[in-house]
Design a protein around this motif. Structure first.
Motif, short mmCIF file in Angstrom:
data_model
loop_
_atom_site.label_atom_id
_atom_site.label_comp_id
_atom_site.label_asym_id
_atom_site.label_seq_id
_atom_site.Cartn_x
_atom_site.Cartn_y
_atom_site.Cartn_z
N UNK A 33 0.82 -1.21 0.00
CA UNK A 33 0.00 0.00 0.00
C UNK A 33 0.86 1.26 0.00
N UNK A 34 1.89 1.30 0.85
CA UNK A 34 2.77 2.47 0.90
C UNK A 34 3.45 2.69 -0.44
N UNK A 35 3.91 1.62 -1.07
CA UNK A 35 4.60 1.74 -2.35
C UNK A 35 3.64 2.18 -3.45
N UNK A 36 2.40 1.69 -3.43
CA UNK A 36 1.42 2.11 -4.43
C UNK A 36 1.12 3.60 -4.32
N UNK A 37 1.02 4.09 -3.08
CA UNK A 37 0.79 5.52 -2.90
C UNK A 37 1.95 6.32 -3.48
N UNK A 38 3.18 5.88 -3.24
CA UNK A 38 4.34 6.57 -3.77
C UNK A 38 4.33 6.55 -5.31
N UNK A 39 3.99 5.41 -5.90
CA UNK A 39 3.94 5.32 -7.36
C UNK A 39 2.87 6.25 -7.92
N UNK A 40 1.69 6.28 -7.29
CA UNK A 40 0.64 7.17 -7.76
C UNK A 40 1.02 8.63 -7.68
N UNK A 41 1.66 9.03 -6.58
CA UNK A 41 2.07 10.43 -6.42
C UNK A 41 3.13 10.80 -7.46
N UNK A 42 4.14 9.96 -7.63
CA UNK A 42 5.20 10.25 -8.60
C UNK A 42 4.64 10.30 -10.02
N UNK A 43 3.76 9.37 -10.35
CA UNK A 43 3.18 9.36 -11.69
C UNK A 43 2.37 10.62 -11.96
N UNK A 44 1.60 11.05 -10.96
CA UNK A 44 0.79 12.26 -11.14
C UNK A 44 1.67 13.49 -11.32
N UNK A 45 2.72 13.59 -10.50
CA UNK A 45 3.61 14.76 -10.58
C UNK A 45 4.32 14.82 -11.92
N UNK A 46 4.92 13.72 -12.34
CA UNK A 46 5.76 13.77 -13.53
C UNK A 46 4.95 13.67 -14.83
N UNK A 47 3.76 13.09 -14.79
CA UNK A 47 2.93 13.15 -15.99
C UNK A 47 2.44 14.57 -16.23
N UNK A 48 2.16 15.31 -15.14
CA UNK A 48 1.78 16.71 -15.28
C UNK A 48 2.97 17.56 -15.71
#
Length: 377
Positions: A209-224
């Motif tokens: 769960x912690x790793x999924x949250x990190x992946x989601x946050x990084x993906x959102x930041x860098x896709x934007x």
């Protein structure tokens, strides 16, 4: 671990809130026609002729070749009736031969008119079922009852995707929120059903769960930051076939989260099991010693896991890579193209999450395993 109970409740609440109750979004999708099965009884290759035209003499040397397929429909509105279809032979045209079982697209017109049908694909049900049976047999032979549990968990994961994730996204819900709720449900069901209800499994769930949250946050930041729109060819076609808009970038992020889940499960479960086995082998080890030994195991594991994720995304994007490389522009322009940049963000964000999963899961496992009574190990 009591911390996981509110997370499980939040997952169920999210699924209930996001599910498209009373809606049927699938009716507005796939306007290409009704699939109809047929069998090819014969094929003839010759020059392309207009309807009703008859070839006289030798065809000109530059005549475009066509393939005429004689078929017998095996279901649909004209089951048992013969049909003759002609299509030009192009580099992208599949090669059909007598005996092939194919799928036709029926547009709802006159069944006696060949123009109402079009060959779209091969039938692949039998070989896919055989391969699935071989896979299930291999899992059961090696895993025994745990293998059976893993197959049940796999089936339930597909049900979550088919009955919740896909309908909710098609109904216009936020793809990222749907993916988070769906991934949470898959994570809880798959891990606890396969590995049992224990502190060891709970640590793996929390690390995932912690790793999924990190992946989601990084993906959102860098896709934007990279101005990724998510509007590749398949997504654009999907949006065109729906009666409403869809968050294309959110769909991209949802794919990142769901795609990384399987690899994360592998990493977190392996790290947790390694720490527990170290504690069982030497009950005198404290949490620091367990963490250090587990981390050394994790360094070897994370290298292969990251390579697995990169190769999986590269394999899926191979046609795009080949097509883009034909443009003749520099490497920077190729890597900056929308389709390629999407795969880069998927791969690197997922890889960062996998790398982070090793120390996070290991330290959680070490803290909890070191406090487990020796007889419970």
């Amino acid at each position: 671990m009591w911390l996981l109970i509110p997370l499980a409740v939040a997952t169920v609440a999210g699924m209930v809130f996001l599910y498209p109750w009373g809606k049927d979004p699938a009716k507005s999708v796939f306007p290409q026609g009704t699939p109809v099965n047929a069998t090819v009884t014969g094929t003839i290759t010759g020059p392309c002729l207009a309807e009703g035209q008859v070839q006289v003499g030798e065809p000109p040397p530059d005549a475009k070749p066509c393939l005429t397929s004689e078929l017998t429909m095996t279901d649909g509105p004209a089951s048992g009736k013969p049909l003759k279809l002609t299509l030009p032979i192009e580099p992208s045209t599949p090669r059909f031969a007598a005996g092939d079982e194919v799928v036709l697209s029926y547009n709802g017109g006159d069944v006696a008119n060949p123009a109402s049908f079009q060959i779209v694909d091969f039938q692949r049900g039998t070989p896919l079922l055989l391969l699935a049976g071989l896979f299930a047999l291999a899992v059961i032979v090696l895993g025994r009852w745990q293998g059976v549990a893993a197959l049940i968990a796999l089936g339930l994961s597909f049900l979550v995707l088919a009955l919740f994730v896909l309908p909710s996204i098609l109904a216009g819900e936020s793809p990222l929120l749907v993916a988070i709720a769906g991934a949470g449900a898959i994570m809880f069901v798959a891990l606890y059903l396969t590995h049992g209800l224990s502190a060891r499994t709970s640590v793996a769930v929390l690390g995932t769960l912690v790793s999924l949250v990190l992946i989601g946050v990084l993906s959102a930041i860098f896709s934007a930051a990279a101005s990724l729109t998510g509007l590749d060819d398949s997504t654009s076609q999907l949006i065109g076939s729906l009666g409403h808009g869809i968050d294309a970038r959110g769909l991209l992020l949802a794919g990142v989260v769901i795609g990384a889940l399987g690899v994360l499960d592998d990493v977190t479960v392996t790290q947790t099991s390694a720490v527990w086995e170290l504690r069982r082998a030497n009950p005198a080890l404290g949490w620091r010693e367990l963490y250090g030994a587990g981390l050394r195991i994790g360094r070897d594991h994370v290298g292969s896991a990251v390579n697995t994720l990169v190769m999986a995304y590269a394999g899926a994007a191979l046609p795009v890579l080949l097509y883009t490389s034909l443009s003749g522009v520099g490497l920077g322009s190729i890597l900056g193209a929308e389709n390629i940049a999407q795969e880069i963000v998927r791969t690197l964000a997922g890889s960062v999450g996998i790398v982070a999963a090793v120390p996070v899961t290991t330290v959680l496992a070490a803290l909890i395993a070191s406090r487990e009574p020796q007889e419970s190990l």
